[in-house]
Every structure is written in structure tokens, then in C-alpha cells.
Write an enzyme that holds these catalytic residues in place. Structure first.
Site, PDB file in Angstrom:
ATOM      1  N   PRO A   1       0.797  -1.128   0.081  1.00 59.45           N
ATOM      2  CA  PRO A   1       0.067  -0.194   0.142  1.00 59.45           C
ATOM      3  C   PRO A   1       0.863   1.311   0.075  1.00 59.45           C
ATOM      4  O   PRO A   1       0.965   2.104   0.980  1.00 59.45           O
ATOM      5  CB  PRO A   1      -0.903  -0.169   1.308  1.00 59.45           C
ATOM      6  CG  PRO A   1       0.241  -0.732   2.110  1.00 59.45           C
ATOM      7  CD  PRO A   1       0.933  -1.957   1.312  1.00 59.45           C
ATOM      8  N   LYS A   2       1.426   1.608  -1.090  1.00 55.87           N
ATOM      9  CA  LYS A   2       2.527   2.523  -1.177  1.00 55.87           C
ATOM     10  C   LYS A   2       1.859   3.937  -1.616  1.00 55.87           C
ATOM     11  O   LYS A   2       1.116   3.815  -2.664  1.00 55.87           O
ATOM     12  CB  LYS A   2       3.780   2.117  -2.064  1.00 55.87           C
ATOM     13  CG  LYS A   2       4.564   1.126  -1.367  1.00 55.87           C
ATOM     14  CD  LYS A   2       5.503   0.437  -2.585  1.00 55.87           C
ATOM     15  CE  LYS A   2       6.262  -0.715  -1.785  1.00 55.87           C
ATOM     16  NZ  LYS A   2       7.370   0.113  -0.935  1.00 55.87           N
ATOM     17  N   LYS A   3       2.612   4.871  -1.462  1.00 52.84           N
ATOM     18  CA  LYS A   3       2.024   6.669  -1.677  1.00 52.84           C
ATOM     19  C   LYS A   3       3.055   7.297  -1.947  1.00 52.84           C
ATOM     20  O   LYS A   3       4.231   6.964  -1.346  1.00 52.84           O
ATOM     21  CB  LYS A   3       0.926   7.019  -0.868  1.00 52.84           C
ATOM     22  CG  LYS A   3      -0.294   6.140  -0.670  1.00 52.84           C
ATOM     23  CD  LYS A   3      -1.344   6.933   0.242  1.00 52.84           C
ATOM     24  CE  LYS A   3      -1.836   7.973  -0.330  1.00 52.84           C
ATOM     25  NZ  LYS A   3      -3.048   8.562   0.446  1.00 52.84           N
TER      26      LYS A   3
END
EC number: 4.1.1.4
Length: 246
Positions: A115-117
Site C-alpha cells: 500500500p504505497k503512496k
């Protein structure tokens, strides 16, 4: 391009110049600042997806410096990992990670389901302490500090902890906006070579942000802090639960 060529070459987008290469994904001198803290157990239960189970009201807040990684380059990452169990097996559930480099964002999301931003984390030694920060836009949302190398930790024990299972919730939408992929993924760090492990007094400050809600899991008490340096390979994942098949 022939259909057979598309099938044989298809790995990632764009087809003719993928955003990230095929593995293996090896990291040299990967540096961690991990601050474990106690938080609100009710909030943990609200955000950890079944069939994972919350075992303790703890969160590992991580700042990770990766200056030498095959295919991904030089970048820094920060985020929260929650201790959980899956069918009695202890591990860590990655809630969210924020980083400053597109290839590992694209690869992490598309391959494993990380879950990368996009954000701006840092990790460096500041005179007598190691300092980790996370900025989302112009807002400082996390600051972690630990006294620099105050006490050595057992590197064998720390390698075992790094080698434990990790869990991700991989979500990829269909073209109509419905879920095409919704899976619980398990992966491991492999071929770990611990180069150092230390602890010391630590602090962690989290600030509210609408799009980087790290402060939704408030810091009630610092439990542990670790500064680790290791070489390791990020292993590919396996699906342990398919939400759409149930």
C-alpha cells in the site's frame, strides 16, 4: 506487435518500457529505524482485515533507507506495520508506506500489493541521534528519533525477526471500477545478512493529515526502538486468502 509477442513480453506497464524490472530485488546496506509503540486496540481491530487477527495493541513505525537496491535505485520509505496472526502464524501487516521513488511504488503495488503512496521521508544520523521524518506535501506527519548506537542488539535474533512473514492486502480494480483482485498476500525477506543492530532511547511524534493518516493510530507509549543495517532480498509473494473467491 503480434498477440503472441504481447503475451510473451507482458510484465508491467508500459509494455515497451516497464516502470520496474523483473527481480530478484536485492538491497545492500538497507537501514531501518523501527519504533514500536502501544496504541488504541479498538482502532487496530477496525483497520486490520480478517482473517488476520490483532495480537497486541502495538504498531511498528518504520523509517527505511535504501540507498542501493537492484532495479529500484536509491530511495527512502516510511510507514506502519501492525503485529498480527494468520492461522496462528505471527507476522506483520503493512498498513501503509510512503516513499519518494516511482519504480518501487509501481512495482510494490502491482507485484505484491504494497500500500504505497508518494511522499517525502528521510532517515539520517543527526549528530548524536538517528532521525526519521515523513512529510506529505508541505506537512510534517511523522518524526522519530533514537539515541545513536547506545546499545548493541543480538544480530541473530534481529535477523530472525526480519525473516518472519509479512502480510499485505492487494487490491486492483477492474476497468469498471469493481474489484478485480482482492487478496491477502504473504511474503518474506530472504538471504538476510545482518550487519548491525542497536537500540537506545526513542521518541515518535505523529501529526494528523487527511491523506497520510498515520496519527489515526495514536502513540500511547514507546515500547521498543531498533536501528538495523542489513543486506536482504525482497522475496516475491504468495496468495493465502482470496476475498473474491469466498
Amino acid at each position: 506487435m503480434k498477440i503472441s509477442d504481447v503475451r510473451s513480453k507482458a510484465f508491467a506497464m508500459p509494455l515497451t518500457s516497464p516502470a520496474f524490472p523483473m527481480g530478484p530485488y536485492r538491497f545492500v546496506d538497507r537501514e531501518f529505524l523501527i519504533i514500536t509503540y502501544r496504541t488504541d486496540p479498538d482502532r487496530l481491530r477496525e483497520i486490520v482485515p480478517e482473517p488476520l487477527k490483532v495480537t497486541e495493541p502495538l504498531v511498528h513505525y518504520e523509517f527505511i533507507r535504501m540507498a542501493d537496491s537492484t532495479g529500484f535505485g536509491d530511495y527512502t520509505e516510511s510507514g506502519q506495520v501492525i503485529p498480527v496472526e494468520y492461522n496462528g502464524q505471527p507476522g506483520g501487516y503493512t498498513l501503509a508506506m510512503y516513499l519518494d521513488d516511482h519504480p518501487p511504488i509501481a512495482g510494490g503495488r502491482e507485484l505484491w500489493g504494497f500500500p504505497k503512496k508518494l511522499a517525502s521521508p528521510t532517515l539520517h544520523v543527526n549528530t548524536d541521534h538517528i532521525l526519521g521524518t515523513l512529510d506529505y506535501g508541505k506537512v510534517r506527519v511523522a518524526t522519530g528519533t533514537m539515541g545513536y548506537k547506545h546499545k548493541e542488539l543480538d544480530i541473530v535474533e534481529q535477523a530472525k525477526r526480519l525473516a518472519g512473514p509479512n502480510f499485505l492486502l492487494k487490491i486492483i480494480p477492474h476497468v469498471d471500477g469493481t474489484a478485480r483482485v482482492c487478496e491477502l498476500v504473504r511474503y518474506y525477506m530472504q538471504d538476510i545478512v545482518m550487519k548491525g543492530a542497536w537500540t537506545g532511547p526513542a521518541s515518535l511524534e505523529l501529526s494528523p493529515h487527511a491523506l497520510a493518516p498515520v496519527a489515526d493510530l495514536p502513540v500511547l507509549e514507546i515500547v521498543e526502538a531498533r536501528h538495523l543495517v542489513a543486506d536482504l532480498t525482497l522475496g516475491l509473494g504468495e496468495v493465502v486468502y482470496d476475498y473474491l473467491a469466498q
